[in-house]
Design a protein around this motif. Structure first.
Motif: not given
Length: 175
Positions: A1-5, A7-9, A12-15
């Protein structure tokens, strides 16, 4: 769950970073080419009958390099000839040898014998740089707008026009 968070972060930073780079590129490189000069205000410099300059200090109207030769000569505030001389062992120096035209009241920051540092060349083997340059300046203080190489007393960028003919045209524009 933390890994997924995480990865999303990271995603989002890359975008956000990519969006910022695209926006910065558009703002500083693309937009000024389409909007820059058309939105620049025109101001009068000197007397009301003087040349109209835009916000960048350029004479208002068509680009200098798009004008026919006669209009370039007419619009130039200074036209000078610089000849290449051997400088130190690494450079060819362009030194002003003639002022063909200088509009009355034009502030020009060079004199005969001064080096024109923007035309200094680091010579390469098997490359001929010509004998010198004809340099067009515009406005006051005079700012360089264009230069053309000459070799063997012929100006290459003007279809091998003789330098003496160009001198005559410049003198006639002073009348």
């Amino acid at each position: 769950m933390l890994r997924r968070f995480v990865d999303g972060l990271v995603f989002g930073a890359g975008v956000a970073l990519a969006f910022s780079i695209v926006q910065w590129t558009l703002a500083y490189y693309v937009a000024p080419r389409f909007l820059g000069e058309s939105l620049a205000p025109v101001v009068t410099v000197g007397l009301p009958s003087g040349p109209q300059l835009d916000a960048r200090g350029r004479v208002a109207g068509p680009d200098f390099d798009e004008l026919p030769l006669e209009q370039r000569i007419q619009r130039a505030s200074v036209i000078a000839v610089a000849r290449y001389e051997s400088g130190d062992s690494e450079h060819l120096r362009a030194v002003f040898t003639e002022i063909l035209k200088r509009a009355p009241g034009t502030e020009f920051n060079y004199a005969i014998g001064d080096e024109f540092p923007h035309a200094r060349v680091v010579p390469r083997e098997n490359v001929h740089y010509g004998d010198g340059l004809v340099v067009f300046f515009e406005g006051s203080p005079a700012r360089m707008r264009m230069s053309m190489t000459f070799a063997e007393e012929r100006i290459l960028g003007l279809g091998d026009m003789r330098l003496e003919r160009f001198r005559q045209m410049s003198r006639e524009s002073n009348l």
